[in-house]
Enzyme design. Structure first.
Site, mmCIF file in Angstrom:
data_model
loop_
_atom_site.group_PDB
_atom_site.id
_atom_site.type_symbol
_atom_site.label_atom_id
_atom_site.label_comp_id
_atom_site.label_asym_id
_atom_site.label_seq_id
_atom_site.Cartn_x
_atom_site.Cartn_y
_atom_site.Cartn_z
ATOM 1 N N ASP A 91 0.553 -1.112 -0.459
ATOM 2 C CA ASP A 91 0.290 0.598 -0.210
ATOM 3 C C ASP A 91 1.078 1.056 0.058
ATOM 4 O O ASP A 91 2.187 1.344 0.348
ATOM 5 C CB ASP A 91 -0.675 0.307 0.970
ATOM 6 N N SER A 92 -0.299 1.936 0.101
ATOM 7 C CA SER A 92 0.702 3.716 -0.144
ATOM 8 C C SER A 92 1.344 3.806 2.206
ATOM 9 O O SER A 92 1.847 5.134 1.191
ATOM 10 C CB SER A 92 0.516 5.204 -0.724
ATOM 11 N N CYS A 104 -4.799 -1.835 -1.955
ATOM 12 C CA CYS A 104 -4.648 0.005 -1.860
ATOM 13 C C CYS A 104 -5.547 -0.566 -3.304
ATOM 14 O O CYS A 104 -4.727 -1.172 -4.489
ATOM 15 C CB CYS A 104 -3.305 -0.052 -2.170
ATOM 16 N N GLU A 156 -2.974 9.350 8.076
ATOM 17 C CA GLU A 156 -1.245 9.312 7.372
ATOM 18 C C GLU A 156 -0.766 10.289 8.428
ATOM 19 O O GLU A 156 0.244 10.244 9.352
ATOM 20 C CB GLU A 156 -0.567 9.830 6.550
ATOM 21 N N CYS A 173 -10.849 2.937 -0.431
ATOM 22 C CA CYS A 173 -9.777 2.942 0.161
ATOM 23 C C CYS A 173 -9.261 2.476 1.267
ATOM 24 O O CYS A 173 -10.344 2.725 2.033
ATOM 25 C CB CYS A 173 -9.623 4.870 0.469
ATOM 26 N N HIS A 195 -7.253 2.864 3.371
ATOM 27 C CA HIS A 195 -6.712 4.318 4.976
ATOM 28 C C HIS A 195 -8.610 4.180 5.724
ATOM 29 O O HIS A 195 -7.959 4.616 6.522
ATOM 30 C CB HIS A 195 -6.227 4.831 4.559
HETATM 31 N N1 DGL Z 1 -5.054 2.969 0.628
HETATM 32 C C1 DGL Z 1 -4.623 3.417 -1.062
HETATM 33 C C2 DGL Z 1 -5.621 2.846 -1.519
HETATM 34 O O1 DGL Z 1 -6.403 2.139 -0.715
HETATM 35 C C3 DGL Z 1 -4.241 4.678 -0.965
HETATM 36 C C4 DGL Z 1 -4.060 6.154 -0.815
HETATM 37 C C5 DGL Z 1 -3.477 7.541 -1.462
HETATM 38 O O2 DGL Z 1 -2.168 6.822 -0.866
HETATM 39 O O3 DGL Z 1 -3.816 7.747 -2.023
HETATM 40 O O4 DGL Z 1 -6.413 3.636 -2.452
#
Ligand code: DGL
Length: 270
Positions: free
Chosen positions: A11-12, A74, A153, A185, A187
């Protein structure tokens, strides 16, 4: 033995840990290797070709680890090109979009489904396509929520600003009277409380984590790659591309165990 190899997640940043948490629940004997590309987060606003390159670069690094399956935990990277990642990997690769859609379709009664995600994910219309394929009668209402990733984050989830931002983003979905809302997402489940408060208790929030873990379990089972050796001591490995401190702080709270993360400097390929 291949069954003793690890499950890889990428993931990011901390978002994919919501999937890790579910893996720990459903597959307690498995070891995981996690990569959070925190130096290049957020992925959401980046062009798809760039996010695809990042995913490949991370997979290249992960060749140094003993891995049996890759979970692109992600949505932005899944939307940017899961099939491209699959073509470039000899391992089974799964994403988070289809599992989330299946869960939403199982819950919606009025067939009005909301999707929130990063700008990249929403603009790709990846969710719309999968939903329409599986149930053409469902109406989809999408909304990008780019600031949510930065709120998570930067550890700002429980702040009045987070609620204000959520109210602003989610208003059109409330007005559309969706009864299921896909947190598209990884996150966003970290903001679940805030999102639920704004949407109201009658709206079912869908996190793809549970379904994704189930899919990983099915694939490993079919390929006879599940680790049944309960004696194995889980030694998980976490890698990040920027300084690990905030990742560790958020991660330990989320998965409720000690996280030791190592920084890996990835060469710039933008
Ligand atoms: N957690 C990621 C997603 O599911 C990436 C979010 C990001 O870095 O913009 O899209």
């Amino acid at each position: 033995m291949d069954s003793l190899k690890s499950i890889d997640l990428l993931d990011s940043g901390v978002g994919g840990l919501t999937v890790v948490k579910e893996i720990f629940k459903q597959l307690p004997n498995e070891r995981i290797v996690y990569f959070g590309d925190t130096a290049r987060m957020p992925y959401g606003p980046r062009p798809h070709h760039e996010v695809r390159k990042f995913a490949l670069q991370i997979l290249e690094f992960l060749k140094t680890q003993d891995i049996k399956i890759v979970i692109v935990a992600c949505n932005s990277a899944s939307a940017a090109g899961l099939s491209f990642t699959r073509e470039n990997s000899v391992l089974p690769v799964i994403g988070v979009i289809e599992p989330g859609v299946r869960a939403a379709l199982a819950h919606t009664k009025n067939k009005r489904v909301g999707v929130i995600g990063t700008t990249g994910t929403i603009n790709s219309r990846a969710y719309d396509k999968v939903i329409k394929e599986l149930d053409p009668e469902v109406e989809v209402f999408s909304q990008p929520c780019p600031l949510f990733v930065l709120i998570v984050e930067n550890n700002l989830v429980n702040t009045p600003e987070a609620i204000k931002v959520a109210e602003e983003y989610l208003r059109p979905l409330k007005e559309a009277e969706v009864d299921a809302l896909i947190m598209g997402c990884t996150h966003y489940p970290l903001m679940e409380e805030v999102i639920q408060r704004v949407m109201g208790p009658e709206v079912r929030l869908i996190s793809s984590a549970e379904e994704t873990a189930r899919e990983a379990k099915d694939i490993l089972d079919r390929k006879k790659l599940l680790n049944h050796d309960v004696k194995i001591s889980a030694h998980h490995r976490f890698f990040v591309s920027a300084s690990p401190s905030t990742f560790v702080e958020i991660g330990e709270k989320l998965i409720n165990q000690r996280v030791k993360a190592y920084q890996v400097l990835l060469p710039d390929i933008t």
